[in-house]
Every structure is written in C-alpha cells, then in structure tokens.
Design an enzyme around this catalytic site. Structure first.
Site, PDB file in Angstrom:
ATOM      1  CE  LYS A   1       2.361   9.385   2.231  1.00  0.00           C
ATOM      2  NZ  LYS A   1       3.077   9.254   3.289  1.00  0.00           N
TER       3      LYS A   1
ATOM      4  N   GLY B   1       6.774   0.144  -1.975  1.00  0.00           N
ATOM      5  CA  GLY B   1       4.995  -0.072  -0.279  1.00  0.00           C
ATOM      6  C   GLY B   1       4.540  -1.557  -1.102  1.00  0.00           C
ATOM      7  CB  SER B   2       1.784  -2.972   0.922  1.00  0.00           C
ATOM      8  OG  SER B   2       0.909  -2.437   0.208  1.00  0.00           O
TER       9      SER B   2
ATOM     10  CB  VAL C   1      -0.777   0.940  -1.541  1.00  0.00           C
ATOM     11  CG1 VAL C   1      -0.312   2.153  -1.149  1.00  0.00           C
ATOM     12  CG2 VAL C   1      -1.368   0.403   0.570  1.00  0.00           C
ATOM     13  N   GLY C   2       0.191   0.023  -4.055  1.00  0.00           N
ATOM     14  CA  GLY C   2       1.375   0.259  -4.878  1.00  0.00           C
ATOM     15  C   GLY C   2       0.327  -0.175  -6.687  1.00  0.00           C
TER      16      GLY C   2
ATOM     17  CD  GLU D   1      11.920  -0.124  -7.436  1.00  0.00           C
ATOM     18  OE1 GLU D   1      11.717  -1.511  -7.307  1.00  0.00           O
ATOM     19  OE2 GLU D   1      11.160   0.377  -8.160  1.00  0.00           O
TER      20      GLU D   1
ATOM     21  CB  CYS E   1      10.977  -5.477   0.520  1.00  0.00           C
ATOM     22  SG  CYS E   1      12.483  -4.024  -0.303  1.00  0.00           S
TER      23      CYS E   1
ATOM     24  CD  GLU F   1       6.345  -7.582   2.649  1.00  0.00           C
ATOM     25  OE1 GLU F   1       5.417  -6.937   2.125  1.00  0.00           O
ATOM     26  OE2 GLU F   1       7.559  -7.480   1.672  1.00  0.00           O
TER      27      GLU F   1
HETATM   28  P1  NAD Z   1       2.284   0.864   2.852  1.00  0.00           P
HETATM   29  O1  NAD Z   1       2.131   0.257   0.855  1.00  0.00           O
HETATM   30  O2  NAD Z   1       1.464   1.047   3.441  1.00  0.00           O
HETATM   31  O3  NAD Z   1       2.707   2.436   2.395  1.00  0.00           O
HETATM   32  C1  NAD Z   1       4.016   3.056   2.184  1.00  0.00           C
HETATM   33  C2  NAD Z   1       3.661   4.489   1.405  1.00  0.00           C
HETATM   34  O4  NAD Z   1       2.587   3.817   0.726  1.00  0.00           O
HETATM   35  C3  NAD Z   1       3.710   5.149   2.907  1.00  0.00           C
HETATM   36  O5  NAD Z   1       4.235   6.294   2.130  1.00  0.00           O
HETATM   37  C4  NAD Z   1       2.211   4.914   3.356  1.00  0.00           C
HETATM   38  O6  NAD Z   1       1.431   6.563   3.733  1.00  0.00           O
HETATM   39  C5  NAD Z   1       1.804   5.249   1.671  1.00  0.00           C
HETATM   40  N1  NAD Z   1       0.065   4.875   1.183  1.00  0.00           N
HETATM   41  C6  NAD Z   1      -0.544   4.453   2.483  1.00  0.00           C
HETATM   42  N2  NAD Z   1      -2.020   4.807   0.961  1.00  0.00           N
HETATM   43  C7  NAD Z   1      -2.116   5.127   0.180  1.00  0.00           C
HETATM   44  C8  NAD Z   1      -2.917   5.471  -0.856  1.00  0.00           C
HETATM   45  N3  NAD Z   1      -4.388   5.436  -1.092  1.00  0.00           N
HETATM   46  N4  NAD Z   1      -2.064   6.318  -1.961  1.00  0.00           N
HETATM   47  C9  NAD Z   1      -0.953   6.732  -1.670  1.00  0.00           C
HETATM   48  N5  NAD Z   1      -0.013   6.470  -0.641  1.00  0.00           N
HETATM   49  C10 NAD Z   1      -0.827   5.690   0.550  1.00  0.00           C
HETATM   50  O7  NAD Z   1       3.490   0.089   2.556  1.00  0.00           O
HETATM   51  P2  NAD Z   1       4.007  -0.081   4.728  1.00  0.00           P
HETATM   52  O8  NAD Z   1       4.035  -0.790   4.722  1.00  0.00           O
HETATM   53  O9  NAD Z   1       4.848   1.631   4.675  1.00  0.00           O
HETATM   54  O10 NAD Z   1       6.005  -0.420   4.419  1.00  0.00           O
HETATM   55  C11 NAD Z   1       6.193  -2.219   3.443  1.00  0.00           C
HETATM   56  C12 NAD Z   1       6.057  -2.614   2.866  1.00  0.00           C
HETATM   57  O11 NAD Z   1       6.990  -1.667   1.572  1.00  0.00           O
HETATM   58  C13 NAD Z   1       6.304  -3.856   2.738  1.00  0.00           C
HETATM   59  O12 NAD Z   1       5.429  -4.631   1.237  1.00  0.00           O
HETATM   60  C14 NAD Z   1       7.909  -4.169   1.495  1.00  0.00           C
HETATM   61  O13 NAD Z   1       8.068  -5.195   1.075  1.00  0.00           O
HETATM   62  C15 NAD Z   1       8.022  -2.968   0.754  1.00  0.00           C
HETATM   63  N6  NAD Z   1       9.093  -2.731   0.366  1.00  0.00           N
HETATM   64  C16 NAD Z   1       9.068  -2.873  -0.806  1.00  0.00           C
HETATM   65  C17 NAD Z   1      10.485  -1.847  -1.111  1.00  0.00           C
HETATM   66  C18 NAD Z   1      11.240  -2.342  -2.490  1.00  0.00           C
HETATM   67  O14 NAD Z   1      12.340  -2.200  -2.886  1.00  0.00           O
HETATM   68  N7  NAD Z   1      11.105  -3.207  -3.378  1.00  0.00           N
HETATM   69  C19 NAD Z   1      11.926  -1.546  -0.322  1.00  0.00           C
HETATM   70  C20 NAD Z   1      10.671  -0.951   0.931  1.00  0.00           C
HETATM   71  C21 NAD Z   1       9.470  -1.552   1.376  1.00  0.00           C
END
Ligand code: NAD
Length: 492
Positions: free
Chosen positions: A186, A239-240, A243-244, A261, A295, A395
């Site tokens: 996804k 992601g964040s 959500v993680g 991650e 990130c 962040e």
């Molecule tokens: P986000 O957490 O808002 O979304 C990431 C993904 O999760 C998206 O596909 C989103 O649709 C999905 N998502 C949202 N709610 C969900 C749920 N309840 N259940 C399952 N999936 C869900 O993050 P973002 O705004 O898309 O990206 C930015 C974040 O990603 C920043 O915090 C950044 O630091 C982090 N990031 C980390 C790395 C790494 O390698 N550590 C790499 C890139 C980005």
C-alpha cells in the site's frame, strides 16, 4: 523551464490509475477515486482508484495463490527474474524519474541522479543475495544431526510514506521477493505513481501474476485492512511513529513479525576544526534534499561555539542561494513540498517556534513561482534559540534547520541524545579519533562521520527508540529477515 512529459508518462496518466491485483489492473469494488496532485502546480495529474478492505482482501488472496510457485522457484531463477526487472527499470528510468518528480515534487536532477538508479541497484543487490544466501545452515551439536532450514514467510505486507516512494519500494519489497515471498503493497495515497508504473514494468517482464500486488488507499481504509489481514505473515511499515505504533499494536495482537522504519530528528555535531565553508555547504544540501522531507536528515545543527557565528552565516548564505523551483525544471535544486497539508504543517511549526522564542536566522518565504502559482513552495529557513523549542524537538519535515551552540563534547552528546528519536546523526571533525568516539555515543541507528545521509547497499540502515524497530533495511540481514528459520533435528 519545466521539461515536456515523455510520451509513455503522458500515456500512463491519461486514464484513471487502478490497483494491480493478481497481475491485473482493477478499479476495485467501490470504484472510489481520488485526485493525484502535482505539488509543483497544485493541479490534478490524474485520478487514482482508492481501495479499502475488499481490495486488500483480493490482493492478499492473489499473493497467497502465487506464493507456492514463487517460493519453490530455485533462487537463481528468482534472481534472474529480478535482474530482468532491474534491466527494465533502467531502460525506463527517465519515465520513472519524471513520474517520481511530478508526484513528490522532487527536483528532477535528484530523481535521475539518485532515486531511480539507487533503487535499481537495490533490486540487483537483493537478487544477488538470493543466490548467495544459505538456506540450510548445519548446526554442530553433540548427538544430533541438525540444521536451520530457512524458508520464505508467505504473503508480506508493506505500507509506505510519500517522501521516497520508489526507493522505499525497492529497498523494502525487493528483499522479500528475492527471498521467495509474495507481497501486497500500500503506497501513500499522496504519491502512488511510480509504484504503479513499476507494476506495469514488472508485468511486461513476466513477473508471475500475484507476486507483486498494489492497492492504493488511505491509511484508515486500505492501510489498517492490510495490517490486520489474516493472510499476512509479516508486515513492514515506513512512516510516522504515531501510525507505526498503531501498525505495531495490530501486528502484536496478531503475533505477526513487524518491521517499523519511523521518523527522526537527526542532529549534526560540528567541531571547531572543520572546513567551515565546505561543512556549511554540505549541511545546507542535507536540509534541502527532497525539500527537507527526509526522515534521517540533519535538522539540529549543534555547532562548537568557536565557529558558530561563521558557520551559521555561511550556511544561511548557502541556503539562500538554493534554487527553488518546479520539480521538472533542470535548474531546480529544491522543489516544492509534497502537498498543501505539508506546506501548512511547515509554516505552522515555524510560527509556533517563533512564539516559543526561536530567532529566525533565515526567514522562510512561501514562494509564488511564475506559471506555477498553485505550487507548494517554501524557501529554506534557519532557526536558533533554546533547545526546548518545538522546532528543535519535533519532526518538521521541511527545509528548516535549528542551530544550537556547544562548548564541550559531553554537552553536545547529551543534546543529541535528549530526544526519543534515534534514526541518524552525524559528527563533523578532522580529528577522526574524536569523531568516532562521539559517533559511538550517539543513541541512534546510524552515526555518520563528516557527511550526512549516507546510503549504500550492504550498509545497514534502521532506527532506534521512537525511530523504529525490527531490523532496518539495505543489508544482508534485511534479506534474512524475510526468511523464517526452521530447525530440523534428528537424534543420532
Ligand atoms: P504516515 O505515518 O502518516 O503515513 C505512512 C503510511 O501509513 C501511508 O501510506 C498512510 O496511508 C499509512 N497509514 C496511515 N494511517 C494508517 C493506519 N491507521 N494503518 C495503516 N496504515 C496507515 O507518514 P507520512 O506522512 O506518509 O510520511 C512521513 C513520515 O515517514 C515521517 O515521520 C518520516 O520520518 C517517516 N519516514 C521514515 C523513513 C525511515 O526509513 N525511517 C523513511 C521515510 C519516511
């Protein structure tokens, strides 16, 4: 001048984009669609289908059906297939670069020079590991004939953010495929283009149907359905942290192994023996890479007091001279932010930082670029002040760095380690003994020396604490993470 779209790109975005399930394009059961927005103009690029639980279910079933045949292919045959995909990606790299830049707002020179070729290297790296991996490891144990037999898990789920859709797909999904798993991906609903284009190319090289499935949708709709799906045997989320945590909780309840991650608030510790001009340039480049939406980048610059004024002034100068413009313009060094939401977030952080007493060494401007007035542009900024400021703690995910001064090494280390994030930091000094000593003491997955944002295949990358758990990416261990160990033993 923004360049013209390549004909394959123009064709690809002509009709609404669909999910890729079981080797077929499908609009999904609900026929819901959403606009994909070009951050350089604010205009609609195309429509994309938005899936939820039914599409995730169909994708998981397709992946499950494809698993036995893919898993039982000899590793060298899977490897050949992935190298064929790498060849195809290389052949279509100009199209992939355009799509990635158009979708994310990433400067085209960066997509062409880094993102696309680096992603292809990832395919080849994991394809080669598959051939050289040990699938049966003898165990030397008294009175037993025993071995660890390593097998793929089955269907693996992947959820990605919007900042590096193509590279994250490559370094996330390729180890799983190379190890014999099938996947449901996804992508971020904000940036689905290159992920879907990769599906098109994968189908063209004959990747078996159901090995790679992609469902576009929101987090609440498709993301949570994927995380909770009973056919998923392993999850990876990028992601964040907020959500993680949710993804991790669901996987914990279902007892599914999960790789997280997450975000970061990386620091750079700059000692007084550095080449000030060169370091200032490199830090400015780090915080403006991908418009600061990285990130691991250097967001907190902790500068020795002896060189603080000089370094800050040079860095401000370097930041001011960054050419901000539309992503597809070859002169552009920094494109727009990915979305209106992200632009508002960055501006809000800076306003709140000011309210909490931060000084603006370099004020950000919301830019209006002629012919691209609807784009989400902001110029780089530099803030200074106490370290408990919101802009120094949280962040921002934009081209905005926060500077602090230090006198002694221990204070700098304490400052870096004062946050719960632990993704990546850097130490800058010509005294390599000191640099290594400090690098070891910074609590994070990665400590870089005299550089920031250092990536290579074979160099493990992952986060500690709030920045992630579960093994990281880009290394041989990542490949092994997608193999389930099974002990086979016979008493002698
Ligand atoms: P986000 O957490 O808002 O979304 C990431 C993904 O999760 C998206 O596909 C989103 O649709 C999905 N998502 C949202 N709610 C969900 C749920 N309840 N259940 C399952 N999936 C869900 O993050 P973002 O705004 O898309 O990206 C930015 C974040 O990603 C920043 O915090 C950044 O630091 C982090 N990031 C980390 C790395 C790494 O390698 N550590 C790499 C890139 C980005």
């Amino acid at each position: 001048m923004a360049e013209k779209l390549l004909s394959n790109v123009a064709d690809f975005i002509k009709s609404p984009l669909q999910h890729f399930i079981g080797g077929k394009w499908t609009a999904g059961s609900g026929h819901a669609v959403e606009n994909v927005i070009d951050p350089s103009t604010g205009a609609v690029i195309c429509e994309v289908a938005m899936g939820a639980a039914p599409e995730i279910d169909a994708a998981a079933r397709a992946a499950q059906a494809a698993f036995p045949a893919w898993a039982s292919l000899p590793a060298n045959e899977r490897s050949v297939m992935l190298h064929r995909l790498a060849d195809k990606l290389t052949k279509h790299s100009a199209e992939l670069a355009q799509l990635e830049s158009m979708d994310v707002g990433k400067a085209i020179v960066n997509s062409e020079g880094f993102d696309i070729p680096f992603g292809v290297d990832g395919v080849r790296y994991f394809a080669d590991l598959a051939v050289h991996a040990h699938y049966n490891i003898p165990l030397a144990i008294k009175n037993l004939e025993a071995r660890t037999h390593r097998v793929p898990y089955g269907v693996c789920g992947f959820i990605f953010p919007w900042n590096f859709p193509y590279d994250l797909l490559m370094w996330g999904v390729m180890p799983a495929l190379a190890a014999g798993n099938t996947v449901v991906v996804k992508p971020s609903e904000v940036t689905p283009l290159t992920t879907l284009y990769v599906c098109k190319l994968a189908a063209e090289i004959g990747l078996p149907a159901g090995v790679l499935n992609v469902v576009v949708g929101t987090g609440a709709g498709a993301g949570s359905a994927l995380t909770a799906h009973p056919l998923i045997k392993r999850m990876s989320f990028t992601g964040s942290p907020a959500v993680g945590r949710m993804v991790g909780e669901t996987c914990g309840r279902n007892l599914i192994p999960c790789k997280l991650e997450l975000g970061g608030k990386g620091a750079a510790v700059i000692f007084d023996d550095v080449d000030i001009d060169a370091t200032a340039e490199k830090l400015a480049a780090a915080i403006t890479l991908n418009t600061g939406q990285v990130c691991c980048t250097a967001t907190r610059w902790i500068v020795h007091e002896k060189i603080y004024d000089q370094l800050v002034s040079k860095a401000a100068h370097a930041l001011k001279s960054i050419r901000v413009g539309p992503a597809l313009d070859r002169q552009t060094q920094m494109g727009p932010l990915v979305s209106r939401v992200q632009l508002d977030r960055v501006n809000r952080y800076i306003e709140n930082g000011k309210k909490e007493g931060a000084t603006l060494v370099l004020e950000p401007e919301t830019l209006r670029i002629t012919g691209h007035e609807g784009g989400f542009y902001v110029s780089p900024s530099l803030l200074a002040g106490p370290s408990n400021n919101i802009c120094c703690r949280e962040e921002i995910f934009g081209p905005s760095a926060y500077v602090l001064r230090f006198r002694d090494e221990d204070t700098a280390i304490r400052e870096v380690n004062s946050l719960s994030y632990g993704l990546a930091n850097s130490v800058w000094s010509t005294d390599l003994k000191r640099a290594n000593r400090v690098a070891e003491k910074l609590v994070a997955g990665n400590s870089w020396i005299n550089a920031h944002n250092v990536f290579a295949y074979g160099l493990p990358y992952g986060g500690a604490n709030l920045s992630g758990m579960g093994g990281g990416v880009n290394s041989p261990e990542t490949f092994n993470d997608y193999l389930r160990p099974q002990t086979i033993a016979r008493p002698l």
